[in-house]
Design a protein around this motif. Structure first.
Motif, PDB file in Angstrom:
ATOM      1  N   VAL A 243      93.590 -13.248  22.648  1.00  0.00           N
ATOM      2  CA  VAL A 243      92.686 -13.901  23.602  1.00  0.00           C
ATOM      3  C   VAL A 243      91.851 -12.823  24.299  1.00  0.00           C
ATOM      4  O   VAL A 243      92.402 -11.830  24.778  1.00  0.00           O
ATOM      5  CB  VAL A 243      93.495 -14.711  24.649  1.00  0.00           C
ATOM      6  N   PRO A 244      90.497 -12.983  24.340  1.00  0.00           N
ATOM      7  CA  PRO A 244      89.652 -11.939  24.942  1.00  0.00           C
ATOM      8  C   PRO A 244      90.018 -11.657  26.404  1.00  0.00           C
ATOM      9  O   PRO A 244      90.352 -12.586  27.149  1.00  0.00           O
ATOM     10  CB  PRO A 244      88.233 -12.527  24.861  1.00  0.00           C
ATOM     11  N   GLU A 245      89.932 -10.373  26.784  1.00  0.00           N
ATOM     12  CA  GLU A 245      90.300  -9.920  28.142  1.00  0.00           C
ATOM     13  C   GLU A 245      89.546 -10.673  29.240  1.00  0.00           C
ATOM     14  O   GLU A 245      90.074 -10.930  30.308  1.00  0.00           O
ATOM     15  CB  GLU A 245      89.987  -8.419  28.292  1.00  0.00           C
ATOM     16  N   ASN A 246      88.258 -11.005  28.930  1.00  0.00           N
ATOM     17  CA  ASN A 246      87.456 -11.625  29.997  1.00  0.00           C
ATOM     18  C   ASN A 246      87.911 -13.045  30.354  1.00  0.00           C
ATOM     19  O   ASN A 246      87.446 -13.631  31.315  1.00  0.00           O
ATOM     20  CB  ASN A 246      85.955 -11.606  29.644  1.00  0.00           C
ATOM     21  N   CYS A 252      94.648 -17.360  34.342  1.00  0.00           N
ATOM     22  CA  CYS A 252      95.585 -17.267  35.484  1.00  0.00           C
ATOM     23  C   CYS A 252      95.343 -18.411  36.470  1.00  0.00           C
ATOM     24  O   CYS A 252      96.290 -19.017  36.983  1.00  0.00           O
ATOM     25  CB  CYS A 252      95.425 -15.935  36.208  1.00  0.00           C
ATOM     26  N   ILE A 253      94.065 -18.691  36.756  1.00  0.00           N
ATOM     27  CA  ILE A 253      93.742 -19.752  37.722  1.00  0.00           C
ATOM     28  C   ILE A 253      94.222 -21.113  37.210  1.00  0.00           C
ATOM     29  O   ILE A 253      94.766 -21.917  37.960  1.00  0.00           O
ATOM     30  CB  ILE A 253      92.214 -19.782  38.011  1.00  0.00           C
ATOM     31  N   GLU A 269      92.827 -27.884  29.849  1.00  0.00           N
ATOM     32  CA  GLU A 269      91.958 -26.858  30.445  1.00  0.00           C
ATOM     33  C   GLU A 269      92.085 -25.523  29.711  1.00  0.00           C
ATOM     34  O   GLU A 269      91.100 -24.832  29.469  1.00  0.00           O
ATOM     35  CB  GLU A 269      92.290 -26.666  31.929  1.00  0.00           C
ATOM     36  N   LEU A 270      93.337 -25.194  29.355  1.00  0.00           N
ATOM     37  CA  LEU A 270      93.549 -23.931  28.614  1.00  0.00           C
ATOM     38  C   LEU A 270      92.861 -24.019  27.253  1.00  0.00           C
ATOM     39  O   LEU A 270      92.257 -23.053  26.778  1.00  0.00           O
ATOM     40  CB  LEU A 270      95.037 -23.638  28.459  1.00  0.00           C
ATOM     41  N   GLY A 271      92.944 -25.214  26.651  1.00  0.00           N
ATOM     42  CA  GLY A 271      92.307 -25.439  25.350  1.00  0.00           C
ATOM     43  C   GLY A 271      90.799 -25.203  25.432  1.00  0.00           C
ATOM     44  O   GLY A 271      90.202 -24.604  24.529  1.00  0.00           O
ATOM     45  N   PHE A 272      90.171 -25.641  26.551  1.00  0.00           N
ATOM     46  CA  PHE A 272      88.722 -25.473  26.717  1.00  0.00           C
ATOM     47  C   PHE A 272      88.317 -23.994  26.685  1.00  0.00           C
ATOM     48  O   PHE A 272      87.186 -23.660  26.352  1.00  0.00           O
ATOM     49  CB  PHE A 272      88.241 -26.079  28.040  1.00  0.00           C
ATOM     50  N   THR A 273      89.230 -23.111  27.088  1.00  0.00           N
ATOM     51  CA  THR A 273      88.876 -21.678  27.098  1.00  0.00           C
ATOM     52  C   THR A 273      88.881 -21.106  25.676  1.00  0.00           C
ATOM     53  O   THR A 273      88.450 -19.986  25.453  1.00  0.00           O
ATOM     54  CB  THR A 273      89.865 -20.841  27.953  1.00  0.00           C
ATOM     55  N   GLY A 274      89.404 -21.876  24.732  1.00  0.00           N
ATOM     56  CA  GLY A 274      89.397 -21.417  23.337  1.00  0.00           C
ATOM     57  C   GLY A 274      90.738 -20.841  22.893  1.00  0.00           C
ATOM     58  O   GLY A 274      90.865 -20.331  21.780  1.00  0.00           O
ATOM     59  N   ILE A 275      91.753 -20.930  23.728  1.00  0.00           N
ATOM     60  CA  ILE A 275      93.074 -20.407  23.344  1.00  0.00           C
ATOM     61  C   ILE A 275      93.740 -21.399  22.373  1.00  0.00           C
ATOM     62  O   ILE A 275      93.661 -22.617  22.575  1.00  0.00           O
ATOM     63  CB  ILE A 275      93.986 -20.231  24.584  1.00  0.00           C
ATOM     64  N   SER A 276      94.403 -20.858  21.361  1.00  0.00           N
ATOM     65  CA  SER A 276      95.029 -21.723  20.349  1.00  0.00           C
ATOM     66  C   SER A 276      96.209 -22.494  20.950  1.00  0.00           C
ATOM     67  O   SER A 276      96.803 -22.070  21.950  1.00  0.00           O
ATOM     68  CB  SER A 276      95.538 -20.873  19.184  1.00  0.00           C
ATOM     69  N   GLU A 277      96.529 -23.620  20.318  1.00  0.00           N
ATOM     70  CA  GLU A 277      97.634 -24.454  20.810  1.00  0.00           C
ATOM     71  C   GLU A 277      98.950 -23.689  20.817  1.00  0.00           C
ATOM     72  O   GLU A 277      99.758 -23.799  21.735  1.00  0.00           O
ATOM     73  CB  GLU A 277      97.776 -25.688  19.919  1.00  0.00           C
TER      74      GLU A 277
END
Ligand code: HAM
Length: 487
Positions: A243-246, A252-253, A269-277
């Motif tokens: 997952v990209p650092e930015n 965290c939020i 919400e985590l999914g929206f950031t592009g993180i895999s399931e």
């Protein structure tokens, strides 16, 4: 009509200059405003020393009476003397602990530029900002916390200050919060921060300061504990899943909201950031870890997160507060800037919101264009702790305390009483001077109310001899003493 006296005053509510014109000593004075002439009355001179010659409740003619709401705005507080005594008691402990640890006091303006508080991570604090455009068309905000102002000041001071800085501040913060027990729209925060120390020794000292404070006010490790974790735990997990650092701050939020919104929402919400399931599942799993050994199993033993946490627990032993702290991976904190150790003080009964919180924020200064200087600190509010003290029956009894009450026994000895009061005050004694002729019964009542130790009576015969009469109120002992010998 002959004006004999003109007094200029201000009505604090409208800040409009009002002139009182006393037309004659026997007739009513006139209240002159810019556009209106209003009549008011003078009180009769009272033989017992009442409000002679003063203007009582102006009788306002031809003007609407605007009844005000006597309560302060929702979520804010007045500090009447009783409340102020408690606040001072609390703040004195904050200050005294900071002093014990060798920290210097700083302060910043309550009003800052809005930009100082705008971070893109989607923090709750951003939505709670009291912000507006000032008359110069600048976007400004009432500070919701002190840390950004601290960062601004450190950057402003630049090389003129030598690191490490150990600063503390006690300041009012504003957040448009939903009101719950211990959460208000205005609160005071005690902050202690260390700028320029990259090691966990700094976090360990900060927690030690808070423990010192708790002990001073009678709170023990069975009442309160600290949940401690490190954001490096999440960072290492995110790295593992590419997952990209930015995205770190944003993740965290979102994770910090776990106890506030349904878990499916969190996942969405985590999914929206592009993180895999898969990564989301692993992240959520690691948050339930409650021991360092288990964390080591999940992360492997080599990472910085484990090393920092182990060192913190080892230092806690040396500082002597091991029983106060516990590892809890679910502590992430709701501010985007934390990068390392994070901690929160909680009441063990679980009735209250976080008592205090802090952590390491090594990247905050560079995000404002400052040097890459490591930093950590904590904020400790004035509201939750008072709730806890109430619950534990530990609120101190704080009455007014004036050492002496000085009273003239006759009206024309008022000046002599003033001389006595001045002499005592110059020797560092606190004095309540009775400013009007009052019966002795009244004076004794007042002495009891202000917890005076001595009553000093200025009587004609004694004063002619340069003496006053002193009554020690706890014993009833009474004696005469020359003014020069009065200590
Ligand atoms: P925070 O967790 O947002 O952190 O607030 C710190 C403390 O301020 C809370 O634990 C609570 O005691 C108090 N507090 C916060 N909001 C309210 C409120 N609405 N009403 C009453 N009390 C409140 C910070 O603000 C960070 N800037 C702390 C910090 C300093 N981190 C590093 N240095």
């Amino acid at each position: 009509m002959r004006a004999i006296q003109i007094v200029t005053t201000r009505l604090s509510s409208c800040l409009r200059p009002i002139r009182f014109e006393l037309v004659s000593s026997s007739s009513s004075p006139r209240l002159l405003s810019n556009s209106r002439r209003l009549i008011c009355t003078a009180a009769a001179t009272k033989s017992d020393g009442g409000r002679s010659g003063s203007i009582v409740a102006p009788l306002v003619e031809n003007e609407e009476v605007q009844k005000i709401d006597v309560n302060p705005p929702k979520g804010t507080r007045d500090f009447a003397p009783d409340d102020m005594r408690l606040r001072n008691w609390l703040f004195n402990h904050f200050k005294e602990v900071s002093r014990l640890f060798g920290y210097e006091e700083v302060d910043y303006p309550v009003l800052e530029t809005e930009a100082l508080f705008i971070r893109k991570a989607g923090e709750e604090i951003r939505d709670q900002l009291y912000c507006f455009e000032d008359r110069g068309k600048r976007r400004v905000a009432l500070r919701p916390e002190l840390t950004p102002s601290l960062a601004r000041l450190v950057i402003q001071k630049g090389k003129s200050v030598s690191l490490p800085l150990k600063w503390f501040a006690i300041g009012q913060c504003w957040r448009y919060e939903r009101m719950t027990r211990g959460r208000r729209r205005e609160h005071y925060q005690w902050n202690m921060d260390i700028i320029g120390v990259p090691h966990v020794t700094a976090e360990a000292e900060l927690i030690s300061a808070i423990v010192t404070f708790f002990k001073r006010i009678g709170i023990t490790a069975s009442d309160v504990g600290f949940k401690v974790s490190s954001r490096k735990v999440l960072q290492e997990m995110l790295r593992k899943y590419g997952v990209p650092e930015n995205l770190f701050g944003r993740v965290c939020i979102i994770i910090d909201k776990i106890e506030k919104i349904p878990i499916d929402e969190i996942k969405k919400e985590l999914g929206f950031t592009g993180i895999s399931e898969d990564a989301i599942e692993q992240l959520l799993q690691v948050l339930s870890v409650k021991s360092l050994d288990d964390l080591e199993d999940v992360l492997g033993g080599a990472g910085e997160a484990i090393a920092d946490l182990k060192q913190l627990f080892s230092l806690a032993e040396k500082f002597g507060y091991s029983e106060w702290i516990q590892f809890d991976a679910s502590v992430v904190r709701g501010l985007a800037y934390y990068t390392g150790i994070v901690f929160e003080g909680f009441d063990r009964k679980g009735n209250l919101r976080a008592i205090c919180g802090g952590g390491r924020y090594d990247r905050l200064l560079p995000t404002y264009g400052g040097d890459d200087i490591p930093a950590c600190g904590f904020g400790f509010g004035d509201a939750v702790i008072v709730e806890l003290l109430k619950e534990k029956n530990l609120l101190p009894e704080l009455g007014q305390e004036v050492e002496n009450i000085v009273c003239a026994l006759e009206k024309d000895l008022q000046g002599a009483a003033a001389t006595v009061a001045t002499a005592l005050r110059s020797k560092g004694q606190t004095v309540d001077l009775v400013l009007e002729s009052k019966p002795l019964k009244w004076v004794f009542k007042r002495a009891a109310r202000i917890n005076a130790r001595r009553l000093i009576l200025v009587g004609k015969t004694e004063w002619e001899d340069g003496s006053v009469s002193v009554k020690v109120l706890s014993t009833g002992e009474q004696f005469q003493v020359k003014l020069n010998d009065l200590e």
